[in-house]
Design a protein around this motif. Structure first.
Motif, PDB file in Angstrom:
ATOM      1  N   PHE A 122      14.010 112.489 -42.730  1.00 34.48           N
ATOM      2  CA  PHE A 122      13.425 111.255 -43.255  1.00 34.48           C
ATOM      3  C   PHE A 122      11.986 111.498 -43.690  1.00 34.48           C
ATOM      4  O   PHE A 122      11.554 111.003 -44.733  1.00 34.48           O
ATOM      5  CB  PHE A 122      13.475 110.153 -42.200  1.00 34.48           C
ATOM      6  N   ALA A 123      11.234 112.250 -42.897  1.00 38.54           N
ATOM      7  CA  ALA A 123       9.840 112.534 -43.248  1.00 38.54           C
ATOM      8  C   ALA A 123       9.760 113.364 -44.521  1.00 38.54           C
ATOM      9  O   ALA A 123       8.916 113.113 -45.390  1.00 38.54           O
ATOM     10  CB  ALA A 123       9.151 113.260 -42.091  1.00 38.54           C
ATOM     11  N   LEU A 124      10.643 114.364 -44.652  1.00 36.25           N
ATOM     12  CA  LEU A 124      10.635 115.192 -45.860  1.00 36.25           C
ATOM     13  C   LEU A 124      10.992 114.360 -47.081  1.00 36.25           C
ATOM     14  O   LEU A 124      10.413 114.537 -48.163  1.00 36.25           O
ATOM     15  CB  LEU A 124      11.611 116.360 -45.703  1.00 36.25           C
ATOM     16  N   LEU A 130      12.692 116.014 -51.112  1.00 40.01           N
ATOM     17  CA  LEU A 130      14.140 116.152 -51.152  1.00 40.01           C
ATOM     18  C   LEU A 130      14.796 115.498 -52.356  1.00 40.01           C
ATOM     19  O   LEU A 130      16.019 115.595 -52.507  1.00 40.01           O
ATOM     20  CB  LEU A 130      14.757 115.577 -49.865  1.00 40.01           C
ATOM     21  N   ASP A 131      14.052 114.840 -53.215  1.00 42.12           N
ATOM     22  CA  ASP A 131      14.662 114.172 -54.367  1.00 42.12           C
ATOM     23  C   ASP A 131      15.417 115.178 -55.231  1.00 42.12           C
ATOM     24  O   ASP A 131      14.872 116.225 -55.623  1.00 42.12           O
ATOM     25  CB  ASP A 131      13.597 113.479 -55.220  1.00 42.12           C
ATOM     26  N   GLY A 132      16.692 114.871 -55.497  1.00 38.32           N
ATOM     27  CA  GLY A 132      17.505 115.739 -56.324  1.00 38.32           C
ATOM     28  C   GLY A 132      17.984 117.001 -55.633  1.00 38.32           C
ATOM     29  O   GLY A 132      18.582 117.877 -56.277  1.00 38.32           O
ATOM     30  N   ARG A 133      17.760 117.109 -54.320  1.00 37.57           N
ATOM     31  CA  ARG A 133      18.129 118.306 -53.580  1.00 37.57           C
ATOM     32  C   ARG A 133      19.181 117.972 -52.527  1.00 37.57           C
ATOM     33  O   ARG A 133      19.278 116.847 -52.053  1.00 37.57           O
ATOM     34  CB  ARG A 133      16.909 118.912 -52.880  1.00 37.57           C
ATOM     35  N   TRP A 139      24.500 112.571 -38.458  1.00 36.38           N
ATOM     36  CA  TRP A 139      25.527 111.713 -39.061  1.00 36.38           C
ATOM     37  C   TRP A 139      25.349 110.238 -38.705  1.00 36.38           C
ATOM     38  O   TRP A 139      25.711 109.355 -39.481  1.00 36.38           O
ATOM     39  CB  TRP A 139      26.917 112.175 -38.616  1.00 36.38           C
ATOM     40  N   ARG A 140      24.754 109.972 -37.546  1.00 37.40           N
ATOM     41  CA  ARG A 140      24.610 108.578 -37.104  1.00 37.40           C
ATOM     42  C   ARG A 140      23.690 107.793 -38.025  1.00 37.40           C
ATOM     43  O   ARG A 140      23.823 106.564 -38.149  1.00 37.40           O
ATOM     44  CB  ARG A 140      24.081 108.561 -35.671  1.00 37.40           C
ATOM     45  N   TRP A 141      22.745 108.476 -38.654  1.00 40.35           N
ATOM     46  CA  TRP A 141      21.779 107.799 -39.514  1.00 40.35           C
ATOM     47  C   TRP A 141      22.022 108.090 -40.990  1.00 40.35           C
ATOM     48  O   TRP A 141      21.138 107.860 -41.819  1.00 40.35           O
ATOM     49  CB  TRP A 141      20.361 108.223 -39.129  1.00 40.35           C
ATOM     50  N   ALA A 142      23.219 108.556 -41.342  1.00 37.73           N
ATOM     51  CA  ALA A 142      23.495 108.926 -42.727  1.00 37.73           C
ATOM     52  C   ALA A 142      23.419 107.716 -43.661  1.00 37.73           C
ATOM     53  O   ALA A 142      22.819 107.789 -44.738  1.00 37.73           O
ATOM     54  CB  ALA A 142      24.862 109.592 -42.832  1.00 37.73           C
ATOM     55  N   ASP A 143      24.019 106.601 -43.279  1.00 38.92           N
ATOM     56  CA  ASP A 143      24.001 105.420 -44.145  1.00 38.92           C
ATOM     57  C   ASP A 143      22.577 104.897 -44.324  1.00 38.92           C
ATOM     58  O   ASP A 143      22.179 104.495 -45.435  1.00 38.92           O
ATOM     59  CB  ASP A 143      24.896 104.322 -43.563  1.00 38.92           C
ATOM     60  N   ALA A 147      20.461 104.682 -47.911  1.00 33.23           N
ATOM     61  CA  ALA A 147      19.872 103.434 -48.384  1.00 33.23           C
ATOM     62  C   ALA A 147      18.386 103.597 -48.693  1.00 33.23           C
ATOM     63  O   ALA A 147      17.879 103.036 -49.676  1.00 33.23           O
ATOM     64  CB  ALA A 147      20.080 102.328 -47.345  1.00 33.23           C
ATOM     65  N   LEU A 148      17.696 104.358 -47.866  1.00 38.90           N
ATOM     66  CA  LEU A 148      16.257 104.548 -48.056  1.00 38.90           C
ATOM     67  C   LEU A 148      15.932 105.583 -49.112  1.00 38.90           C
ATOM     68  O   LEU A 148      14.904 105.489 -49.793  1.00 38.90           O
ATOM     69  CB  LEU A 148      15.611 104.939 -46.726  1.00 38.90           C
ATOM     70  N   HIS A 149      16.810 106.582 -49.251  1.00 42.58           N
ATOM     71  CA  HIS A 149      16.487 107.712 -50.130  1.00 42.58           C
ATOM     72  C   HIS A 149      17.690 108.054 -51.015  1.00 42.58           C
ATOM     73  O   HIS A 149      18.334 109.103 -50.855  1.00 42.58           O
ATOM     74  CB  HIS A 149      16.079 108.927 -49.290  1.00 42.58           C
ATOM     75  N   PRO A 150      18.022 107.195 -51.953  1.00 44.34           N
ATOM     76  CA  PRO A 150      19.227 107.396 -52.768  1.00 44.34           C
ATOM     77  C   PRO A 150      19.160 108.597 -53.699  1.00 44.34           C
ATOM     78  O   PRO A 150      20.204 109.037 -54.206  1.00 44.34           O
ATOM     79  CB  PRO A 150      19.330 106.081 -53.559  1.00 44.34           C
ATOM     80  N   LYS A 151      17.979 109.137 -53.957  1.00 41.79           N
ATOM     81  CA  LYS A 151      17.860 110.278 -54.863  1.00 41.79           C
ATOM     82  C   LYS A 151      18.185 111.611 -54.186  1.00 41.79           C
ATOM     83  O   LYS A 151      18.303 112.637 -54.854  1.00 41.79           O
ATOM     84  CB  LYS A 151      16.445 110.342 -55.441  1.00 41.79           C
ATOM     85  N   VAL A 152      18.322 111.592 -52.865  1.00 38.99           N
ATOM     86  CA  VAL A 152      18.624 112.826 -52.127  1.00 38.99           C
ATOM     87  C   VAL A 152      20.132 113.045 -52.115  1.00 38.99           C
ATOM     88  O   VAL A 152      20.908 112.104 -51.918  1.00 38.99           O
ATOM     89  CB  VAL A 152      18.083 112.745 -50.682  1.00 38.99           C
ATOM     90  N   LEU A 153      20.570 114.280 -52.307  1.00 40.30           N
ATOM     91  CA  LEU A 153      21.996 114.627 -52.285  1.00 40.30           C
ATOM     92  C   LEU A 153      22.393 114.909 -50.841  1.00 40.30           C
ATOM     93  O   LEU A 153      22.446 116.054 -50.399  1.00 40.30           O
ATOM     94  CB  LEU A 153      22.257 115.845 -53.178  1.00 40.30           C
ATOM     95  N   LEU A 154      22.657 113.843 -50.090  1.00 47.70           N
ATOM     96  CA  LEU A 154      22.903 113.961 -48.659  1.00 47.70           C
ATOM     97  C   LEU A 154      24.292 114.533 -48.382  1.00 47.70           C
ATOM     98  O   LEU A 154      25.286 114.103 -48.969  1.00 47.70           O
ATOM     99  CB  LEU A 154      22.764 112.605 -47.977  1.00 47.70           C
ATOM    100  N   GLU A 155      24.354 115.490 -47.463  1.00 50.38           N
ATOM    101  CA  GLU A 155      25.611 116.063 -46.991  1.00 50.38           C
ATOM    102  C   GLU A 155      25.686 115.832 -45.478  1.00 50.38           C
ATOM    103  O   GLU A 155      25.227 116.659 -44.694  1.00 50.38           O
ATOM    104  CB  GLU A 155      25.689 117.549 -47.321  1.00 50.38           C
ATOM    105  N   PRO A 156      26.252 114.715 -45.047  1.00 51.07           N
ATOM    106  CA  PRO A 156      26.175 114.336 -43.635  1.00 51.07           C
ATOM    107  C   PRO A 156      27.139 115.080 -42.722  1.00 51.07           C
ATOM    108  O   PRO A 156      27.060 114.908 -41.509  1.00 51.07           O
ATOM    109  CB  PRO A 156      26.521 112.842 -43.666  1.00 51.07           C
ATOM    110  N   ASP A 157      28.039 115.898 -43.276  1.00 50.58           N
ATOM    111  CA  ASP A 157      29.061 116.529 -42.446  1.00 50.58           C
ATOM    112  C   ASP A 157      28.779 118.003 -42.138  1.00 50.58           C
ATOM    113  O   ASP A 157      29.656 118.698 -41.635  1.00 50.58           O
ATOM    114  CB  ASP A 157      30.432 116.420 -43.131  1.00 50.58           C
ATOM    115  N   VAL A 158      27.592 118.491 -42.451  1.00 52.60           N
ATOM    116  CA  VAL A 158      27.297 119.901 -42.225  1.00 52.60           C
ATOM    117  C   VAL A 158      26.238 120.044 -41.136  1.00 52.60           C
ATOM    118  O   VAL A 158      25.543 119.094 -40.789  1.00 52.60           O
ATOM    119  CB  VAL A 158      26.822 120.589 -43.523  1.00 52.60           C
TER     120      VAL A 158
END
Length: 362
Positions: A122-124, A130-133, A139-143, A147-158
């Motif tokens: 979250f801090a990064l 992290l935009d575009g990366r 996983w608990r805070w993935a949603d 919501a806060l950082h939609p430009k980040v390509l989040l991979e919550p399962d790794v």
């Protein structure tokens, strides 16, 4: 693979941990254990790392006030960091202060390698790194993160994501996986294996493995994958394939695949290939310069296959890997780590006790 580090030659790699208000103490402890302790067992005159804890103010209280960090450097310590680590905290809706975010941006702009543990992502993201990366977080805070950082390509399962100069780890225990990954990037597989043995932790779990598995502790220990894993690790140089593993486990290949996914979060083929690449790395580090011999002993088959897989996993050719991590022929400062029978017994015991911690693809 780009190291994303501004380390200057002739001194240890300088790791700085940014301890913000409410930070999780476990992740600070992980960083201290991995990068702050001496390693006399390595027989090196220079320590692997120099560690500094920094904070935005004196007397930083950690999560729930269980601990207070009474002595730490100021945020200007990030200006000397080769690697900056940002642990997580549970109150992710509360923005980080501007001095903290400015310190993170300043370190990244200077060329330091940046790593977050757990919700430190979250801090990064708040700092704009992290935009575009690709990135991950718990996983608990993935949603909430999306919501806060939609430009980040989040991979919550790794378990973690290595973006070269910016790396992110998922849950708290994944900080150990990412930390050992950094040690491996900086100092090679032999040193990382030695550090993991001291931690009594799996030598390697691939960043692409799932954060959580369906059956962390097998209901029936004798039915776990531990026996077949230990059997395969003794025979990596042989023409093993998934059907051989299935036959050894007395199950069908489809059943074996389901069990690997359930217990290890990876596939049999990926695990087998990862073990072979890890063995090839150790052989090169010990001074074996005949690529056909390395490929044969590790089960990768040919020098061409060895080059392709080593490049894919480490970002280095065999010759570049040897220059970075190798030792002269006959020099084995850490012993025959992970290949000889005694080490396989240690792997077997560790695997029996925690199937989740079985080393995944290198």
């Amino acid at each position: 693979m780009p190291q994303g580090s501004s380390q200057r030659p002739g001194r240890p790699h300088h790791v700085v941990v940014l301890v913000d208000e409410g930070v999780n103490p476990f992740e600070v402890g992980v960083a201290t254990e991995l990068f702050g302790l001496p390693r006399p067992e390595l027989g090196r005159t220079m320590p692997l790392y120099e560690l500094t804890l920094c904070a935005p103010a004196p007397g930083i209280r950690m999560n729930h006030g269980f601990f207070t960090l009474s002595t730490a450097a100021g945020l200007d310590a990030v200006d000397a960091a080769d690697t900056l680590i940002v642990p997580g905290r549970p109150d992710n809706v509360v923005p980080r202060t501007e001095p903290v975010l400015a310190a993170v941006r300043r370190a990244h702009a200077r060329g330091a390698r940046i790593a977050s543990f757990c919700t430190g992502a979250f801090a990064l993201a708040e700092a704009g790194l992290l935009d575009g990366r690709r990135a991950t977080t718990h996983w608990r805070w993935a949603d909430e993160f999306r919501a806060l950082h939609p430009k980040v390509l989040l991979e919550p399962d790794v378990l973690f994501v290595d973006g070269g100069d910016v790396l992110t780890a998922a849950g708290s225990a994944s900080a150990l996986d990412l930390g050992l990954h950094l040690v491996r990037r900086d100092h090679g597989a032999e040193v990382a294996n030695s550090v993991s043995r001291r931690l009594v932790f799996a030598a390697h779990r691939d960043g692409g493995q799932r954060q959580f598995i369906e059956r962390p502790v097998p209901d029936v220990p004798d039915a776990s994958l531990a026996p077949v894993l230990a059997w395969a690790q003794e025979r990596l140089g042989e023409p093993l394939a998934v059907p051989d593993l299935a036959a050894r486990a007395a199950v069908s290949p489809a059943t074996l695949h389901r069990r690997f996914r359930a217990e290890l979060g990876t596939t049999p083929l990926a695990w087998l290939l990862g073990e072979r690449v890890a063995l090839a790395c150790r052989l090169i580090e010990r001074g074996e310069d005949r690529l056909d011999v390395v490929a044969g002993r590790s089960g990768l088959g040919s020098a061409a296959n060895l080059r392709a897989h080593l490049k894919r996993v480490t970002g280095l050719s065999p010759s570049a890997y040897r220059r970075k991590f190798g030792h002269p022929v006959g020099s084995r400062p850490l012993g025959d780590v992970g290949v000889e029978r005694g080490d396989r017994r240690r792997v077997r015991r560790r695997t029996d006790s925690a199937a989740e911690g079985t080393p995944g693809p290198y």
